[in-house]
Design an enzyme around this catalytic site. Structure first.
Site, PDB file in Angstrom:
ATOM      1  N   GLY A 201      -7.615 -23.379  -9.197  1.00  0.00           N
ATOM      2  CA  GLY A 201      -6.511 -24.341  -9.204  1.00  0.00           C
ATOM      3  C   GLY A 201      -5.183 -23.791  -8.718  1.00  0.00           C
ATOM      4  O   GLY A 201      -4.126 -24.357  -9.009  1.00  0.00           O
ATOM      5  N   SER A 202      -5.230 -22.692  -7.916  1.00  0.00           N
ATOM      6  CA  SER A 202      -3.939 -22.135  -7.481  1.00  0.00           C
ATOM      7  C   SER A 202      -3.205 -23.123  -6.557  1.00  0.00           C
ATOM      8  O   SER A 202      -1.975 -23.238  -6.627  1.00  0.00           O
ATOM      9  CB  SER A 202      -4.133 -20.782  -6.791  1.00  0.00           C
ATOM     10  OG  SER A 202      -4.823 -20.940  -5.576  1.00  0.00           O
ATOM     11  N   ASN A 203      -3.950 -23.857  -5.726  1.00  0.00           N
ATOM     12  CA  ASN A 203      -3.281 -24.851  -4.870  1.00  0.00           C
ATOM     13  C   ASN A 203      -2.724 -25.995  -5.710  1.00  0.00           C
ATOM     14  O   ASN A 203      -1.602 -26.447  -5.486  1.00  0.00           O
ATOM     15  CB  ASN A 203      -4.263 -25.409  -3.838  1.00  0.00           C
ATOM     16  CG  ASN A 203      -4.406 -24.467  -2.662  1.00  0.00           C
ATOM     17  OD1 ASN A 203      -3.534 -24.397  -1.810  1.00  0.00           O
ATOM     18  ND2 ASN A 203      -5.487 -23.718  -2.629  1.00  0.00           N
TER      19      ASN A 203
ATOM     20  N   LEU B  38     -15.504 -29.518  -4.562  1.00  0.00           N
ATOM     21  CA  LEU B  38     -16.611 -29.199  -3.662  1.00  0.00           C
ATOM     22  C   LEU B  38     -17.563 -30.350  -3.357  1.00  0.00           C
ATOM     23  O   LEU B  38     -18.343 -30.267  -2.429  1.00  0.00           O
ATOM     24  CB  LEU B  38     -17.392 -27.999  -4.205  1.00  0.00           C
ATOM     25  CG  LEU B  38     -16.536 -26.745  -4.404  1.00  0.00           C
ATOM     26  CD1 LEU B  38     -17.377 -25.575  -4.858  1.00  0.00           C
ATOM     27  CD2 LEU B  38     -15.789 -26.378  -3.133  1.00  0.00           C
TER      28      LEU B  38
ATOM     29  N   ILE C   1     -16.978 -36.605  -0.810  1.00  0.00           N
ATOM     30  CA  ILE C   1     -16.323 -37.801  -1.377  1.00  0.00           C
ATOM     31  C   ILE C   1     -17.134 -39.047  -0.996  1.00  0.00           C
ATOM     32  O   ILE C   1     -17.353 -39.305   0.192  1.00  0.00           O
ATOM     33  CB  ILE C   1     -14.867 -37.898  -0.862  1.00  0.00           C
ATOM     34  CG1 ILE C   1     -14.065 -36.665  -1.307  1.00  0.00           C
ATOM     35  CG2 ILE C   1     -14.186 -39.168  -1.359  1.00  0.00           C
ATOM     36  CD1 ILE C   1     -13.990 -36.436  -2.799  1.00  0.00           C
TER      37      ILE C   1
ATOM     38  N   ASN D 233      -7.463 -33.314   2.283  1.00  0.00           N
ATOM     39  CA  ASN D 233      -8.184 -32.112   1.843  1.00  0.00           C
ATOM     40  C   ASN D 233      -7.612 -30.901   2.558  1.00  0.00           C
ATOM     41  O   ASN D 233      -6.980 -31.023   3.611  1.00  0.00           O
ATOM     42  CB  ASN D 233      -9.676 -32.273   2.198  1.00  0.00           C
ATOM     43  CG  ASN D 233     -10.493 -31.063   1.769  1.00  0.00           C
ATOM     44  OD1 ASN D 233     -10.290 -30.529   0.670  1.00  0.00           O
ATOM     45  ND2 ASN D 233     -11.412 -30.615   2.616  1.00  0.00           N
TER      46      ASN D 233
ATOM     47  N   HIS E 266      -8.946 -27.126   4.030  1.00  0.00           N
ATOM     48  CA  HIS E 266     -10.141 -26.307   4.287  1.00  0.00           C
ATOM     49  C   HIS E 266      -9.676 -24.916   4.728  1.00  0.00           C
ATOM     50  O   HIS E 266      -8.766 -24.800   5.552  1.00  0.00           O
ATOM     51  CB  HIS E 266     -10.994 -26.969   5.380  1.00  0.00           C
ATOM     52  CG  HIS E 266     -12.277 -26.242   5.593  1.00  0.00           C
ATOM     53  ND1 HIS E 266     -13.332 -26.336   4.714  1.00  0.00           N
ATOM     54  CD2 HIS E 266     -12.667 -25.374   6.563  1.00  0.00           C
ATOM     55  CE1 HIS E 266     -14.318 -25.564   5.142  1.00  0.00           C
ATOM     56  NE2 HIS E 266     -13.946 -24.967   6.259  1.00  0.00           N
TER      57      HIS E 266
HETATM   58  C1  GRF Z   1      -8.964 -23.154  -1.269  1.00  0.00           C
HETATM   59  O1  GRF Z   1      -9.207 -22.009  -0.524  1.00  0.00           O
HETATM   60  C2  GRF Z   1      -9.147 -24.393  -0.440  1.00  0.00           C
HETATM   61  O2  GRF Z   1      -8.967 -24.190   0.911  1.00  0.00           O
HETATM   62  C3  GRF Z   1     -10.593 -24.757  -0.687  1.00  0.00           C
HETATM   63  O3  GRF Z   1     -10.829 -24.382  -2.007  1.00  0.00           O
HETATM   64  C4  GRF Z   1      -9.983 -23.316  -2.382  1.00  0.00           C
HETATM   65  C5  GRF Z   1      -9.357 -23.670  -3.700  1.00  0.00           C
HETATM   66  O4  GRF Z   1      -8.672 -22.590  -4.252  1.00  0.00           O
HETATM   67  N1  GRF Z   1     -10.801 -26.152  -0.388  1.00  0.00           N
HETATM   68  P1  GRF Z   1      -7.798 -22.794  -5.579  1.00  0.00           P
HETATM   69  O5  GRF Z   1      -8.735 -23.302  -6.659  1.00  0.00           O
HETATM   70  O6  GRF Z   1      -6.748 -23.793  -5.241  1.00  0.00           O
HETATM   71  O7  GRF Z   1      -7.243 -21.446  -5.899  1.00  0.00           O
END
Ligand code: GRF
Length: 285
Positions: free
Chosen positions: A103-105, A178, A181, A195, A197
């Protein structure tokens, strides 16, 4: 209150203290200023006092918010009041993040939503398919509701779609989710699902291409560059219209781990910005 402002208990206490101390400072400074004018207590004094404290209040709370560590909350709060007073009543777009990993993003996007003075979007829900995923802790820390979706419900039923709509969710951001959808969700949110990628699509995308697998394949193929792709979601894996691509170098010494770190840095600096800009456009339509 915690939910409305998306803050934790400690921050809420500090915000209340800022309101209290800032308000007292404002009242005190207002009286001192009026003393300087030599006005006698009466109707005119009360009227002037009200005007003076209305003008002083934003400065006093901002000043007091600094030692309480709440400056970014108050600057956004005052910007919101200003927008309402100037007749711009556009509501922030309500966003759900779908994520099942660390969940870092998601965390960076939440920070952007909370810290941004434009206030054009707010994260109201985290949808996850993995009980125990790191992103759930991030949701808890930020007082954001969560919805755990099971496979059967996601692929064979669509009861969760009305649940999203009833909550007022208007836009969906996938950040490490993952599962493919389903068409029913894409139809319910046309051009409103994006999304990210961890590669330069159309290369290294598609079923099974996620996480370290992407970076391993890129290194094994001897690629000199990789990067990120932010795109709309359509019926195919990693396929919809591209919004932004940013590349980075793949050096001879890179391992899947070091490449993953480079990619994450790119993701964190671009994804929240793109979400904010897209929703700013949506809000101003
Ligand atoms: C990211 O690298 C994103 O590109 C992919 O999944 C990863 C999620 O990383 N779709 P995080 O859970 O947000 O750290």
């Amino acid at each position: 209150m915690k939910q409305r402002w998306q803050v934790n208990g400690i921050n809420l206490a500090l915000i209340i203290c800022t309101f209290a101390v800032g308000g007292s400072l404002c009242g005190f400074a207002g009286r001192k200023l009026l003393e300087l004018t030599g006005l006698h207590r009466g109707f005119l004094w009360v009227l002037s006092y009200i005007i003076v404290i209305t003008l002083l209040w934003p400065f006093c709370v901002l000043l007091i918010s600094v030692p309480f560590g709440q400056f970014s909350f108050f600057i956004k709060y005052l910007a919101k009041i200003w927008r309402l007073m100037s007749g711009n009543k556009s509501k922030p777009v309500s966003v759900a993040i779908f994520a099942s990993g660390a969940g870092s993003n998601a965390e960076k996007i939440i920070e952007r939503a909370v810290g941004s003075a434009t206030n054009n979007f707010r994260i109201d829900l985290i949808v996850c398919n993995k009980p125990g995923a790191g992103v759930l802790l991030i949701a808890e820390k930020n007082n954001i509701d969560t919805l755990i979706i099971e496979k059967e419900q996601f692929f064979r039923g669509d009861s969760y779609i009305p649940a999203l709509q009833e909550r007022g969710i208007e836009f969906i951001v996938l950040a490490g989710f993952l599962w493919k959808i389903p068409v029913s969700l894409i139809r319910a949110y046309p051009n409103k699902i994006i999304n990210i990628h961890p590669a330069l699509l159309p290369k290294y995308g598609g079923k099974g291409m996620y996480g370290d697998k992407v970076h391993e394949t890129i290194i094994a193929a001897g690629e000199k560059e990789s990067g990120i792709t932010i795109h709309y979601v359509d019926e195919l894996y990693d396929h919809g219209n591209i919004i932004l691509q940013v590349s980075c170098e793949v050096s001879k010494n890179d391992t899947p781990d070091t490449l993953a770190k480079k990619i994450h840095l790119l993701e964190h600096s671009h994804y929240p910005k793109v979400v904010e800009e897209l929703l700013q456009m949506q809000n101003s339509r």
